[in-house]
Design a protein around this motif. Structure first.
Motif, PDB file in Angstrom:
ATOM      1  N   PRO A 267      15.480  44.567  28.706  1.00 33.83           N
ATOM      2  CA  PRO A 267      15.447  43.259  29.371  1.00 33.83           C
ATOM      3  C   PRO A 267      15.508  42.070  28.422  1.00 33.83           C
ATOM      4  O   PRO A 267      15.846  40.972  28.838  1.00 33.83           O
ATOM      5  N   GLU A 268      15.153  42.273  27.145  1.00 35.07           N
ATOM      6  CA  GLU A 268      15.138  41.151  26.204  1.00 35.07           C
ATOM      7  C   GLU A 268      15.763  41.570  24.878  1.00 35.07           C
ATOM      8  O   GLU A 268      15.802  42.749  24.537  1.00 35.07           O
ATOM      9  N   GLU A 269      16.233  40.579  24.131  1.00 35.01           N
ATOM     10  CA  GLU A 269      16.837  40.846  22.831  1.00 35.01           C
ATOM     11  C   GLU A 269      15.747  40.978  21.774  1.00 35.01           C
ATOM     12  O   GLU A 269      14.917  40.089  21.618  1.00 35.01           O
ATOM     13  N   ARG A 270      15.778  42.083  21.034  1.00 38.26           N
ATOM     14  CA  ARG A 270      14.830  42.264  19.936  1.00 38.26           C
ATOM     15  C   ARG A 270      15.237  43.474  19.113  1.00 38.26           C
ATOM     16  O   ARG A 270      15.996  44.329  19.576  1.00 38.26           O
ATOM     17  N   THR A 271      14.743  43.524  17.897  1.00 38.99           N
ATOM     18  CA  THR A 271      14.929  44.708  17.057  1.00 38.99           C
ATOM     19  C   THR A 271      13.638  45.518  17.064  1.00 38.99           C
ATOM     20  O   THR A 271      12.538  44.950  17.147  1.00 38.99           O
TER      21      THR A 271
END
Length: 572
Positions: free
Chosen positions: A119-123
């Protein structure tokens, strides 16, 4: 006559195209989930006990399978030397940048990156990724902290990643650079991912075809996965036609020497990123090649169930062969004296041992492990500690191959299935729209110097485009399900089936005769989907709107694909 095309025909209870797409995707997902559940049961009951007994995880350096590995989405792994366009290709597939993206002419991708939907952008750091309960990467813990620190996940919302998982690998080094120690065994990590990948894409740059030692070692560990490998000759738009011919031949020659297989590898040629071609000499070739590659990628979800079955069968055959090898070596050991001497003699004579076992148990040569690697593993263990063969476990393995897996294959769609059987296995929506579950790969005509109005506008052609506009296009999408429910053979409704459909409308015999003559445009006595739509449109116009049957079809009602036939007969 214009009134004939002003109002859309009724849907006759058929669901919208969008709901059909969603249902089709769910049908495929449900079938894959069912196959995965049964494979898990087979593995735990029949295969896992034998793996533990004969130490499969040690000899093949492959950990025992977990539930999440059976449930995992299809994986696509990209491999190649640095600066061949791996990351740019992924960006092209996704249609956007992704967290942790690094692109440049130097070796920018210095880690293994797994792209997953979220659902969200992240590493996500590698250590956290390897213990995630819903992701199939726990087996990577065996490569240690030095590897996990160079392993990360890139999470982002993406329609492509809803269907597949992409694996971007570090650029393979060449020359002096390849002597730099990565801190982990690169080829073993590639081998781990290759075992679990559904598709392996090998990328080459048209300007540097040299195959370094590290790349050769990487290709070597892909042995046994030839059916998954696709090769790409990237950046081919930067050379002219004559140079391309020479480069393509040189690449095939290099691959022939590196990949020890009698078959020539499939090589896709083109420029696989979003930028327009620099040289339009081979634009048509590059467009066709890209379409073929994207088709391979798009159908991965539909092939996922078959791939899972195929991988388990390969593993079962290896386990079965390993059990016979270990059992044979155990049986050759003396009861008391001279164990070490006998063990060393068996290791030195391993080629003859393999031949003896192969003949005794009628095993295939391809099911045996690599003799050099296996010999090295045997030197680290004591044969006297091996477990003898249990006939009951062998019978369970044999039952997997002869009964359980074939029964599972019967649950998959087959060309021998009747329409009713296909609907039970796939669902009506999946049959009516076989592309519903496909990966939404990019389709870019402008990149190849074309201006396609329909590609630029997802709502189709306008009435101003006389060559391509079809007034019944919306009706065709609505009637796709009802057409497929009638069980067309090879895409055509037989005359009797089409006749029965028309008779049920309640129109007179004379009216139906005229409607048939207008609808059967190619005069072959069969209705394809487009002709079926025309016939239903005419029936609907007479019944619902009280219109008379026209003497000839208006040009906008004739499907674009059949207008040439009408012109030959002077009808349009």
């Amino acid at each position: 006559m214009a009134d004939w095309t002003q109002e859309p025909m009724s849907s006759n209870g058929v669901g919208s195209p969008m709901s059909a797409r969603m249902d089709g995707g769910n049908d495929v997902s449900d079938r894959t989930a069912m196959i995965s559940a049964r494979l898990k049961s087979i593995y735990k009951k029949s295969v896992l006990p034998m793996e533990k007994r004969h130490r499969y995880d040690y000899f093949y350096e492959s950990p025992f399978l977990t539930d999440v590995e059976f449930d995992a989405k299809p994986q696509v792994m990209l491999v190649g030397q640095y600066s061949v366009g791996k990351t740019s290709f992924i960006r092209y597939l996704l249609g956007r940048d992704f967290p942790g993206q690094r692109i440049g002419p130097e070796p920018t991708t210095d880690r293994f990156t797994v792209l997953i939907n979220g659902p969200e952008e992240r590493t996500i750091p590698g250590n956290a990724l390897s213990v995630h309960p819903d992701l199939p990467f726990r087996g990577l813990e065996r490569f240690g902290v030095s590897f996990l620190s160079r392993f990360e996940g890139s999470q982002l919302p993406s329609s492509v990643l809803k269907s597949v998982t992409l694996v971007d690998t570090p650029g393979i080094l060449s020359g002096e650079k390849q002597r730099v120690n990565r801190g982990y065994d690169f080829t073993k990590v590639v081998s781990w991912f290759a075992d679990r990948a559904d598709l392996i894409i090998l990328l080459f740059d048209a300007h540097k075809l040299d195959i370094s030692d590290e790349l050769k070692g990487t290709i070597d560990v892909l042995k046994g996965h030839e059916d998954k490998i696709r090769c790409i000759l990237n950046k081919a738009d930067q050379i002219d036609r004559q140079q391309l011919m020479r480069v393509y031949g040189a690449l095939l020659w290099s691959l022939g020497k590196t990949m020890t297989s009698p078959e020539v590898a499939r090589v896709y040629v083109g420029s696989f990123w979003q930028e327009p071609l620099r040289n339009m000499d081979n634009a048509e070739l590059f467009e066709a090649e890209e379409k073929d590659l994207m088709k391979d990628l798009a159908i991965l979800p539909r092939q996922s169930a078959v791939r899972k079955i195929n991988e388990l069968v390969k593993r079962v055959r290896k386990v079965k062969t390993l059990a016979y090898i270990i059992g044979y070596l155990k049986a050759q050991m003396p009861a008391l004296m001279g164990k070490e001497k006998k063990q060393q003699k068996l290791i030195n004579d391993l080629p003859n041992v393999f031949r003896t076992i192969m003949k005794k148990y009628n095993l295939a040569p391809g099911d045996f492990p690599d003799i050099t690697k296996f010999s090295a593993k045997l030197k680290e263990v004591q044969f006297s500690e091996f477990k003898s063969i249990q006939e009951k476990q062998l019978e369970e393995l044999e039952r997997c191959l002869t009964r359980d897996v074939p029964k599972l294959m019967e649950a998959l769609p087959s060309e021998k299935d009747t329409p009713d059987a296909l609907r039970r296995k796939m669902g009506n929506a999946a049959i009516s729209n076989p592309n519903a579950s496909n990966v939404p790969v990019p389709i870019r005509s402008d990149k190849f110097g074309k201006k396609n109005k329909n590609t630029a506008n997802p709502f189709g052609y306008s009435a101003d485009d006389e060559d391509q506009y079809w007034a019944l296009q919306d009706s065709a999408e609505r009637l796709r399900d009802s057409f497929e429910a009638l069980g067309p053979e090879g895409g055509f409704l037989p005359p009797q089936t089409a006749r029965d459909v028309l008779v049920k409308t309640g129109l007179s015999k004379d009216q139906l005769r005229r409607i048939w003559n207008l609808s059967d445009i190619d005069r072959d006595g069969y209705f394809d989907h487009e002709e079926y739509v025309v016939a239903m449109f005419l029936c609907d116009a007479v019944i619902q709107k009280g219109r008379p049957i026209p003497e000839s079809l208006p040009s906008t009602v004739v499907p674009p694909s059949k207008r040439s036939l009408m012109k030959e007969r002077g009808g349009v």
